[in-house]
Design an enzyme around this catalytic site. Sequence first.
Site, PDB file in Angstrom:
ATOM      1  N   ARG A  74       0.829  -1.215   0.000  1.00 54.22           N
ATOM      2  CA  ARG A  74       0.000   0.000   0.000  1.00 54.22           C
ATOM      3  C   ARG A  74       0.862   1.265   0.000  1.00 54.22           C
ATOM      4  O   ARG A  74       0.394   2.341   0.333  1.00 54.22           O
ATOM      5  CB  ARG A  74      -0.945  -0.018   1.206  1.00 54.22           C
ATOM      6  CG  ARG A  74      -2.024  -1.107   1.112  1.00 54.22           C
ATOM      7  CD  ARG A  74      -3.172  -0.803   2.026  1.00 54.22           C
ATOM      8  NE  ARG A  74      -4.209  -1.823   2.002  1.00 54.22           N
ATOM      9  CZ  ARG A  74      -5.205  -1.873   1.127  1.00 54.22           C
ATOM     10  NH1 ARG A  74      -5.293  -0.956   0.179  1.00 54.22           N
ATOM     11  NH2 ARG A  74      -6.112  -2.830   1.187  1.00 54.22           N
ATOM     12  N   ASP A  75       2.143   1.131  -0.385  1.00 52.20           N
ATOM     13  CA  ASP A  75       3.045   2.295  -0.388  1.00 52.20           C
ATOM     14  C   ASP A  75       2.651   3.313  -1.451  1.00 52.20           C
ATOM     15  O   ASP A  75       2.228   2.955  -2.544  1.00 52.20           O
ATOM     16  CB  ASP A  75       4.474   1.828  -0.670  1.00 52.20           C
ATOM     17  CG  ASP A  75       5.030   1.058   0.513  1.00 52.20           C
ATOM     18  OD1 ASP A  75       5.101   1.644   1.599  1.00 52.20           O
ATOM     19  OD2 ASP A  75       5.352  -0.137   0.337  1.00 52.20           O
ATOM     20  N   GLY A 111      -8.762   2.597  -5.965  1.00 56.44           N
ATOM     21  CA  GLY A 111      -8.874   4.055  -5.907  1.00 56.44           C
ATOM     22  C   GLY A 111      -7.573   4.752  -5.553  1.00 56.44           C
ATOM     23  O   GLY A 111      -7.207   5.751  -6.181  1.00 56.44           O
ATOM     24  N   ASP A 135     -13.871  -4.035  -3.901  1.00 59.76           N
ATOM     25  CA  ASP A 135     -14.862  -3.057  -3.423  1.00 59.76           C
ATOM     26  C   ASP A 135     -15.741  -2.495  -4.545  1.00 59.76           C
ATOM     27  O   ASP A 135     -16.789  -1.915  -4.269  1.00 59.76           O
ATOM     28  CB  ASP A 135     -14.154  -1.875  -2.734  1.00 59.76           C
ATOM     29  CG  ASP A 135     -13.250  -2.334  -1.594  1.00 59.76           C
ATOM     30  OD1 ASP A 135     -13.465  -3.443  -1.085  1.00 59.76           O
ATOM     31  OD2 ASP A 135     -12.326  -1.580  -1.242  1.00 59.76           O
ATOM     32  N   MET A 177     -16.673  -7.013   3.514  1.00 59.38           N
ATOM     33  CA  MET A 177     -15.732  -5.926   3.193  1.00 59.38           C
ATOM     34  C   MET A 177     -16.351  -4.929   2.199  1.00 59.38           C
ATOM     35  O   MET A 177     -17.508  -5.045   1.838  1.00 59.38           O
ATOM     36  CB  MET A 177     -14.447  -6.505   2.615  1.00 59.38           C
ATOM     37  CG  MET A 177     -13.435  -6.903   3.670  1.00 59.38           C
ATOM     38  SD  MET A 177     -11.892  -7.361   2.848  1.00 59.38           S
ATOM     39  CE  MET A 177     -10.808  -7.536   4.262  1.00 59.38           C
ATOM     40  N   GLU A 230     -18.573  -3.413   6.223  1.00 60.12           N
ATOM     41  CA  GLU A 230     -17.588  -2.967   7.227  1.00 60.12           C
ATOM     42  C   GLU A 230     -17.638  -1.451   7.414  1.00 60.12           C
ATOM     43  O   GLU A 230     -17.315  -0.952   8.481  1.00 60.12           O
ATOM     44  CB  GLU A 230     -16.171  -3.403   6.838  1.00 60.12           C
ATOM     45  CG  GLU A 230     -15.688  -2.814   5.518  1.00 60.12           C
ATOM     46  CD  GLU A 230     -14.249  -3.179   5.174  1.00 60.12           C
ATOM     47  OE1 GLU A 230     -13.548  -3.768   5.992  1.00 60.12           O
ATOM     48  OE2 GLU A 230     -13.834  -2.858   4.032  1.00 60.12           O
TER      49      GLU A 230
HETATM   50  O1  F6P Z   1      -9.787  -2.436  -0.770  1.00 61.41           O
HETATM   51  C1  F6P Z   1      -9.927  -3.787  -0.573  1.00 61.41           C
HETATM   52  C2  F6P Z   1     -10.105  -4.093   0.890  1.00 61.41           C
HETATM   53  O2  F6P Z   1     -10.233  -5.491   1.037  1.00 61.41           O
HETATM   54  C3  F6P Z   1     -11.270  -3.379   1.581  1.00 61.41           C
HETATM   55  O3  F6P Z   1     -12.496  -4.005   1.333  1.00 61.41           O
HETATM   56  C4  F6P Z   1     -10.825  -3.413   3.013  1.00 61.41           C
HETATM   57  O4  F6P Z   1     -11.390  -2.339   3.714  1.00 61.41           O
HETATM   58  C5  F6P Z   1      -9.335  -3.284   2.912  1.00 61.41           C
HETATM   59  O5  F6P Z   1      -8.968  -3.682   1.608  1.00 61.41           O
HETATM   60  C6  F6P Z   1      -8.560  -4.107   3.901  1.00 61.41           C
HETATM   61  O6  F6P Z   1      -7.220  -3.762   3.775  1.00 61.41           O
HETATM   62  P1  F6P Z   1      -5.995  -4.611   4.324  1.00 61.41           P
HETATM   63  O7  F6P Z   1      -5.873  -5.851   3.498  1.00 61.41           O
HETATM   64  O8  F6P Z   1      -4.836  -3.709   4.146  1.00 61.41           O
HETATM   65  O9  F6P Z   1      -6.313  -4.946   5.738  1.00 61.41           O
END
Ligand code: F6P
Length: 373
Positions: A74-75, A111, A135, A177, A230
């Site tokens: 996620r960088d 996004g 998502d 999610m 969520e």
């Molecule tokens: O964006 C995809 C997603 O799975 C979302 O639905 C959720 O909020 C988020 O990523 C969870 O992120 P991570 O895998 O970093 O915990």
Amino acid sequence: MTKQIGILTAGGDSPGLNAAIRGVGKAAEGFYGMEVIGFRDGFRGLAENRTVRLGGNSLSGILTLGGTILGTSRDKPHKMVVGGKTHDMTDAIIENYESNHLDALVCLGGGGTQKNALRLAQSGLNILTLPKTIDNDVAMTDYTFGFDTAMNIATEAIDRLHSTAHSHHRIIVVEIMGHRAGWLTLGSGIAGGADVILIPEIAYDVKSVAEAIRNRVRKGKGFSIVAVAEGAVSQAHAAAREEVMSLRENATDKAEKQKAKAELAALKALEGEHTIQLAHELEELTGLEARVSILGHLQRGGTPSARDRILATRLGSACADYISQDVHGVMVACLAGETQAIPLEQVAGQRKTVPLDHPWLMAARRVGTNLGD
Ligand code: F6P
């Protein structure tokens, strides 16, 4: 001259990423004779120049694989933690782009990736993106790949929860999610026949939910399935959040600003536990026993559905077509059923949430699903 292209996958992984890498790579190499490399672990691998050759056999046998063979992170290019400190790595990225003699870089992501990609495009790199995320909240595309698979997984989970809820005459609250969009919960909730569907776009009133459940009991249905996103929030929570936001906006001194900031953080922390809280409240209001099932990352794992494989292959191969035509600064999307190149400016920072008049919502209401309002 032979074109050189790079590919990376960024943000949360999702089913269909490998199908998309294969789609871009096979079309680029096999059809257009380009050379393809991958960068490991998203923008971090690009900043650190960790590359892998993506040609020939390395693109075979990955169509059905979940996750991403390139790894992801996620960088963000402009805010990357290196050696414990946050750095803007844009210059390093430009240097690596140039040293690899790239003609284009393809970024597969949701996004956040679209925003990061636009920044790199504005820094002068030839960027194309593909829309992936479970998502389905990326603007200017009908669907993102990964969404269909996750919706199928969540639907199957709801199907399975039905029999145990029914046998024990319980409420089962299943958390799905979707970040701050309700697509996944709404889609799987409708497909799985959830009795209540709660999404971020409609703040819920717990009393309305409890009343819907009690109504079912009156009709002889002693169990209920509540599908909750969520990112869903109660009306009370939404009102509290709005109040603190306005306090923050109208704060006149530092102390007031900090107080509002702390209150917002406290509210955010509560959001992480809202499903458990909801189950407790429903137990109290209905007198029924409730259980919680949080599906979490199960929804992102495993082999992609046929629909996601097709979408990823279609958009991936179209991306190679656009590169061959020197088109860049775009997201390759499927909009109104057509493959289109959408300028990144129209995508970045635009979250696609469920419109309140969406046909899925209408259909849910018509079949008597409670939406919490
Ligand atoms: O964006 C995809 C997603 O799975 C979302 O639905 C959720 O909020 C988020 O990523 C969870 O992120 P991570 O895998 O970093 O915990």
